[in-house]
Design a protein around this motif. Sequence first.
Motif, short mmCIF file in Angstrom:
data_model
loop_
_atom_site.label_atom_id
_atom_site.label_comp_id
_atom_site.label_asym_id
_atom_site.label_seq_id
_atom_site.Cartn_x
_atom_site.Cartn_y
_atom_site.Cartn_z
N LEU A 61 -0.74 9.07 6.57
CA LEU A 61 -0.88 7.72 7.13
C LEU A 61 0.26 7.38 8.09
CD1 LEU A 61 -2.09 5.72 3.98
CD2 LEU A 61 -3.45 6.47 5.94
N VAL A 62 1.48 7.78 7.74
CA VAL A 62 2.60 7.42 8.61
C VAL A 62 2.57 8.22 9.91
CG1 VAL A 62 4.03 6.77 6.64
CG2 VAL A 62 4.20 9.09 7.57
N LYS A 63 1.89 9.36 9.91
CA LYS A 63 1.70 10.07 11.18
C LYS A 63 0.81 9.28 12.11
CE LYS A 63 2.51 14.91 9.93
NZ LYS A 63 1.92 16.27 9.89
N ARG A 64 -0.17 8.59 11.53
CA ARG A 64 -1.06 7.75 12.35
C ARG A 64 -0.44 6.41 12.68
NH1 ARG A 64 -6.16 7.49 8.59
NH2 ARG A 64 -6.78 5.91 10.14
N LEU A 67 4.80 2.20 9.42
CA LEU A 67 4.83 2.12 7.96
C LEU A 67 6.14 2.65 7.38
CD1 LEU A 67 1.20 3.37 7.18
CD2 LEU A 67 2.03 1.02 7.17
N LEU A 68 6.86 3.46 8.16
CA LEU A 68 8.10 4.05 7.66
C LEU A 68 9.22 3.03 7.53
CD1 LEU A 68 8.03 7.35 9.72
CD2 LEU A 68 7.86 7.18 7.24
N LEU A 125 0.83 -1.20 0.00
CA LEU A 125 0.00 0.00 0.00
C LEU A 125 0.86 1.25 0.00
CD1 LEU A 125 -2.62 1.64 0.41
CD2 LEU A 125 -2.38 1.20 2.88
N ILE A 126 1.82 1.33 0.91
CA ILE A 126 2.68 2.51 0.99
C ILE A 126 3.53 2.64 -0.26
CG2 ILE A 126 4.59 3.53 2.27
CD1 ILE A 126 1.89 3.79 3.62
N ASP A 182 12.62 -5.63 -0.68
CA ASP A 182 13.41 -4.85 0.29
C ASP A 182 13.34 -3.35 0.02
OD1 ASP A 182 14.27 -6.96 1.88
OD2 ASP A 182 15.98 -7.39 0.58
N GLU A 183 12.22 -2.88 -0.48
CA GLU A 183 12.05 -1.46 -0.73
C GLU A 183 11.34 -0.80 0.45
OE1 GLU A 183 9.98 -1.16 -4.44
OE2 GLU A 183 11.85 -0.89 -5.54
N THR A 184 11.80 0.40 0.79
CA THR A 184 11.20 1.19 1.85
C THR A 184 10.65 2.49 1.27
OG1 THR A 184 13.28 2.30 2.37
CG2 THR A 184 12.83 0.22 3.51
N VAL A 185 10.03 3.28 2.13
CA VAL A 185 9.52 4.57 1.68
C VAL A 185 10.65 5.43 1.12
CG1 VAL A 185 8.49 6.74 2.46
CG2 VAL A 185 7.56 4.56 3.26
N VAL A 186 11.80 5.43 1.81
CA VAL A 186 12.92 6.26 1.39
C VAL A 186 13.50 5.77 0.06
CG1 VAL A 186 15.18 7.15 2.02
CG2 VAL A 186 13.43 6.86 3.77
#
Length: 619
Positions: A189-192, A196-197, A173-174, A204-208
């Motif tokens: 969403l990541v504030k809630r 998720l961060l 989703l992210i 192996d992918e992240t938000v960054v």
Amino acid sequence: MEKQASEEAPPNSYVDPSSPEKDEHYYRPLLLAAYYGDWDTAMRFFEKDPDAKTAILTPNSQTVLHIASMTANDHFVERLVRLLTPISLAMGDSPRSRTALHYAAMGERIRMIKVLVGKNFTLTQLPDKDGNTPLDLLSHSAPKNPEVLWFLANATNNDPPGQPFTSPSAAILISNLVDNGFQDVTLHLVKRYPNLLSIKTEDDETVVSILARDPSNFLSGSGLNAIERLICKWITLDLDTRLRCGTDSSVAGRIGDLFWGVAENFGLRKIRDAKLRHDCSCELVRRTCESISHWEISEVLKFFQEDDTIIEATNKGAVELIEICLQYYPELIWSTRDGTDVLSSSITYRQERVFRLFSSQTALHKRAFLYKLPKEGKEEEKEKRRYLLPEVAKLSPNFKSLSVSGSAFHLQSEVQWFKAVEEFVDSRDTTLLTKNKTPWVDFKVANEELRKNGEQWMKDTSNSCMLVAALIATVVFAGAFTVPGGNMEIGTPVLLGQKSFMTFAIANALALFSSVTAILMFLSILTSRYDPIDFLKSLPQKFIIGLTCLFLSLAFMLASFGTALSILMDDRFRWIVIPIVLLSSIPIVLFITLQLPLFWAMVKSTYRPKIFHGKRFWN
């Protein structure tokens, strides 16, 4: 006999509700009514058979609500929902177990979604057979209507049975949200749900790391020009309100939305959207770094290095991401991929903004980049040095996507890169021999084709400009001896004492001198040796002077012509001077409009190469 008659009935025939057997022919009118949004027919059917509101109409176990939501009949669904119970809204089809809200989300029907969620708010947490909630399905399809996405993002929580923000599908989703450019929704969403961060996808992918793949997430890669960047600095965004509500619902916010709706026709909305995307992306990177700050440093480095976040950001030019990450974790400066570190990648891919971060002459940079760090216990590694000049001597893999255009500009940029790295490296690096060749010789060999193309471009352009300058020189030279009003017997001009005549003479002389200077400049370009080093400053400077003189000669020639024409006109025709001046300015405006981009590009690349100026960010 009854069964045979039923089988032979036409597809659109109507079977009485009191009949004990209800097959697909019986529900055919209701099915067609749902497809076409015919509520009157459907209501008559419900009055005769109340159970038809939740009956299975298709082999895929779809009810009339499923059909109406798939065919985007908003009014039909709104009326039908009033007749159904909250539990009946949660019925899933077969084999994917998708509810009507799943299909409404896929179709981006905001009215339909609000009605369904208003009747049963738990629908947003119900997953289909693949574990996708309506928000998940919407994120897959890159929605065109942000309002739908914002509504579902606010209406979806982490309650069972779906638990969309802690289930395995949360990473997908992210990933989809960031990939599709919805950084504001992601940040909301990541504030809630801060977890998720740090979650990773199967790759192996992240938000960054996803942000690093696309440099357009940041202003450095947004493609805004100088004026748009200046406007961008003056734009202020209430990020907290936007992330809390999806939009600013205050009076000022509504006025602002109205303004941006009008400004869209002038291209200002694009600037606002780029700034919003940049601010949200930077905030996502900061929050990610803060969320893992309690980890062991080895875990932090592994988090960034498993998917080569820093190297990928370097290759794509996402300089803002690199700055933020290095401010939190300076150890990432030694990130490598396949033996290639950050500085080498910035040179290989010609990422000027990234290179400037590391081109400061500090002890840290020297130790980090001018020498390879030897591995313990390996004596043979201690004397091995990493040389940067051979790397910059090669053509960049993304050569065709560089920001400069034209072979001459490309070669000038390549020479600037070589000189910038040459200033940065140790003096012994400049004399390194590879197969009896110095790095400069390797550079000339690698860029020979580019040099030939640049030479041809310079010659063709100079020839064309010199031809125009020669024509102007010919005209104004003849004009010096055929002055308006004629000459007296002794050769003195008749109108010598008039001010307008002096204006004509001065403008004519300046036009001649400017055109001759332009001819000499372009002639010197044609007779140049065209060595790669000449493209650094010598040839561009000559071209800049020649183009400037050509423009001045054109302006002075038109001024001379206008003055001469006004002298010849009698007082009764003085009014004609104004249209003459206006018409004379048209060629000047056209010349500026057509040639200014070329002129400015050459001036900027020659006198403002930022690559030579390091940027400090550890302050």
